[in-house]
Design an enzyme around this catalytic site. Structure first.
Site, PDB file in Angstrom:
ATOM      1  N   TYR A  95      53.878  54.869  70.653  1.00 21.81           N
ATOM      2  CA  TYR A  95      55.203  54.341  70.306  1.00 21.81           C
ATOM      3  C   TYR A  95      55.195  52.836  70.505  1.00 21.81           C
ATOM      4  O   TYR A  95      54.652  52.344  71.496  1.00 21.81           O
ATOM      5  CB  TYR A  95      56.281  54.949  71.215  1.00 21.81           C
ATOM      6  N   GLU A 126      58.174  50.490  69.490  1.00 20.19           N
ATOM      7  CA  GLU A 126      59.399  49.867  68.959  1.00 20.19           C
ATOM      8  C   GLU A 126      59.433  48.386  69.329  1.00 20.19           C
ATOM      9  O   GLU A 126      59.118  48.012  70.458  1.00 20.19           O
ATOM     10  CB  GLU A 126      60.632  50.585  69.513  1.00 20.19           C
ATOM     11  N   ASP A 183      61.429  43.469  43.732  1.00 22.29           N
ATOM     12  CA  ASP A 183      60.838  44.744  44.152  1.00 22.29           C
ATOM     13  C   ASP A 183      59.555  44.914  43.336  1.00 22.29           C
ATOM     14  O   ASP A 183      59.583  45.302  42.159  1.00 22.29           O
ATOM     15  CB  ASP A 183      61.832  45.880  43.882  1.00 22.29           C
ATOM     16  N   THR A 197      56.199  48.770  48.122  1.00 26.28           N
ATOM     17  CA  THR A 197      55.462  49.852  48.756  1.00 26.28           C
ATOM     18  C   THR A 197      54.002  49.421  48.794  1.00 26.28           C
ATOM     19  O   THR A 197      53.604  48.442  48.151  1.00 26.28           O
ATOM     20  CB  THR A 197      55.596  51.177  47.970  1.00 26.28           C
ATOM     21  N   LYS A 254      50.902  52.063  45.709  1.00 23.32           N
ATOM     22  CA  LYS A 254      50.807  52.209  44.251  1.00 23.32           C
ATOM     23  C   LYS A 254      49.598  51.408  43.773  1.00 23.32           C
ATOM     24  O   LYS A 254      48.480  51.721  44.156  1.00 23.32           O
ATOM     25  CB  LYS A 254      52.127  51.797  43.601  1.00 23.32           C
ATOM     26  N   ARG A 292      50.760  55.361  52.186  1.00 24.05           N
ATOM     27  CA  ARG A 292      52.185  55.425  51.859  1.00 24.05           C
ATOM     28  C   ARG A 292      52.952  54.638  52.914  1.00 24.05           C
ATOM     29  O   ARG A 292      52.998  55.039  54.080  1.00 24.05           O
ATOM     30  CB  ARG A 292      52.675  56.873  51.832  1.00 24.05           C
TER      31      ARG A 292
END
Ligand code: DSN
Length: 434
Positions: free
Chosen positions: A69, A71, A215, A241, A244, A250
């Protein structure tokens, strides 16, 4: 109860199982992973938003970084034990900045939709006006389309493309922006076969006082590889993203000028997300490293050359292409003149080993779940090594497949499937066990 440990299921012939621990612990999921591997290996994947990641990206995304973790951001975390994770994230950020020539990068968004939501959180208040391309015209759900949270919580105004050319009409975009004064203007989308004029969008955003968000999810790899113009310096924020054309895991990134860094970082965490997916961050870093190599430039150029060649071959066979062709990795085919609905064609092509998606075309008279078009792309086939010389065969299969779909000829689809499998066997996919 601890499940019984069984021997790994046998894999073809004498080869060791590619996922022995998985096969031992969960044969059902192992079998499904194997089936997906065979599906990805044996078919011609033509969905423009898909690709094959390298074995290195695949390995990085399946590491023990998963267990941590973290954060916060490097050197500003809410959990201890970040000696390694901080370095991984800092490396990913530095590589993103270098590759795209930006001042700031945030590599934590879980995917494209959360990345775009973070932009709203950073720069707008609920109820504010935002502007983007309409989904049926080639935009994205998160650019203010009505069914998305972005269209429910914000007032989305939408531009499109001209019916006669299939191209964006910048006079229309300018007039709409000056009338509506949106807080945010999105450019980019999911079914745009032509070069995006970031400079023109930049002028309109400046004139109307909006934040311009480019985008670039679909074309990030083309931009990194020099095969599409960059939105730097026209866009205030770049959203993408990573899976692609960029050929990473991903995930997603937000990039900006330094002046917007704090707003973006605060919006991603703690505004929208919890702990970043560190295994994905590592895999993004690997993908960015790969994208900085000369071979990636060659890949990006070939993606575009293949798409242009495929478009020419489809036009020669009488297909109607939105905007008359392509400048990038993507072709949008209007099947109305062929009298075969997009969904019928896409499902038949899938049975023929040609994986596409059905898609609306601008001014579609059919419904989004049963539209007139199919969307085709060349990133995956380029990653497998197919070149311009193969595009005649690909177009021929699509032509025969659509014709077979129209007359319900399953035998013809089976013949195509065998031909496709034979070609693909000669072009092994990166990351898949042989
Ligand atoms: N689902 C993506 C695509 O296929 O274009 C967009 O988010």
């Amino acid at each position: 109860m601890t499940p019984p440990v069984t021997a790994p299921a046998a894999h073809p012939a004498q080869h060791p199982h590619p996922h022995p621990a998985l096969a031992a612990a969960d044969p059902e999921i192992a079998a499904l992973v194997g089936a997906e591997e065979r599906l990805q290996a044996g078919t011609l994947r033509l969905i423009p938003s898909e690709n094959y990641v390298s074995p290195a990206v695949l390995e990085a995304s399946g590491t023990v970084l998963q267990n941590k973790y973290s954060e916060g951001y490097p050197n500003r975390r809410y959990y201890e034990g970040q000696q390694v994770i901080d370095q991984v994230e800092a490396l990913a950020v530095a590589r993103a900045r270098d590759l795209f020539g930006v001042e700031h990068a945030n590599v934590q968004p879980y995917s494209g939709s959360p990345a775009n939501l973070a932009v709203y959180l950073a720069f707008a208040e609920p109820g504010d006006t935002v502007m983007g391309m309409a989904l049926p015209m080639g935009g994205h759900l998160t650019h203010g389309w009505g069914v998305s949270a972005t269209g429910k919580w914000f007032r989305g105004v939408q531009y499109g493309v001209r019916a006669d050319t299939g191209l964006i009409d910048f006079d229309e975009v300018r007039a709409l922006a000056l009338k509506e004064r949106p807080k945010i203007i999105f450019c980019g989308g999911t079914a745009l076969p032509r070069t995006i004029d970031f400079a023109a969008f930049g002028e309109i955003a400046e004139e109307s006082g909006a934040i311009l968000v480019a985008d670039i999810a679909h074309i990030a790899g083309l931009i990194a590889g020099g095969a599409h113009p960059s939105p730097v310096p026209y866009a205030d924020v770049i959203s993408t993203t990573t899976h692609k054309t960029l050929r990473g895991p991903r995930g997603a990134m937000l990039m900006s000028r330094e002046s917007h860094a704090r707003a973006i970082d605060k919006a991603v965490f703690p505004g929208l997300q919890g702990g970043p997916h560190n295994q994905t961050t590592a895999a993004i870093a690997v993908a960015l490293h790969e994208a900085a190599r000369p071979s990636f430039r060659a890949y990006a150029e070939t993606v575009v050359a293949n798409a242009k060649a495929l478009a020419r071959e489809l036009l020669d066979r009488g297909f109607d292409l939105v905007s008359g062709g392509t400048d990038n990795h993507l072709i949008l085919v209007d099947l109305t003149p062929r009298h075969v609905p997009g969904k019928v064609a896409a499902k038949a092509l899938d049975r023929a080993g040609l994986v596409v998606n059905y898609n609306t075309v601008p001014y579609d008279t059919r419904k989004p779940f049963d539209p007139s078009g199919i969307r085709i792309g060349t990133p995956s086939l380029t990653s497998r090594g197919l070149t311009v010389a193969h595009m005649g065969a690909v177009a021929e299969w699509i032509d025969r497949g659509v014709a077979a779909a129209g007359r319900g000829d399953e035998d013809a689809l089976a013949v195509i499937r065998a031909e496709v499998a034979e070609l693909m066997a000669a072009y092994p996919a990166p990351g898949l066990p042989v």
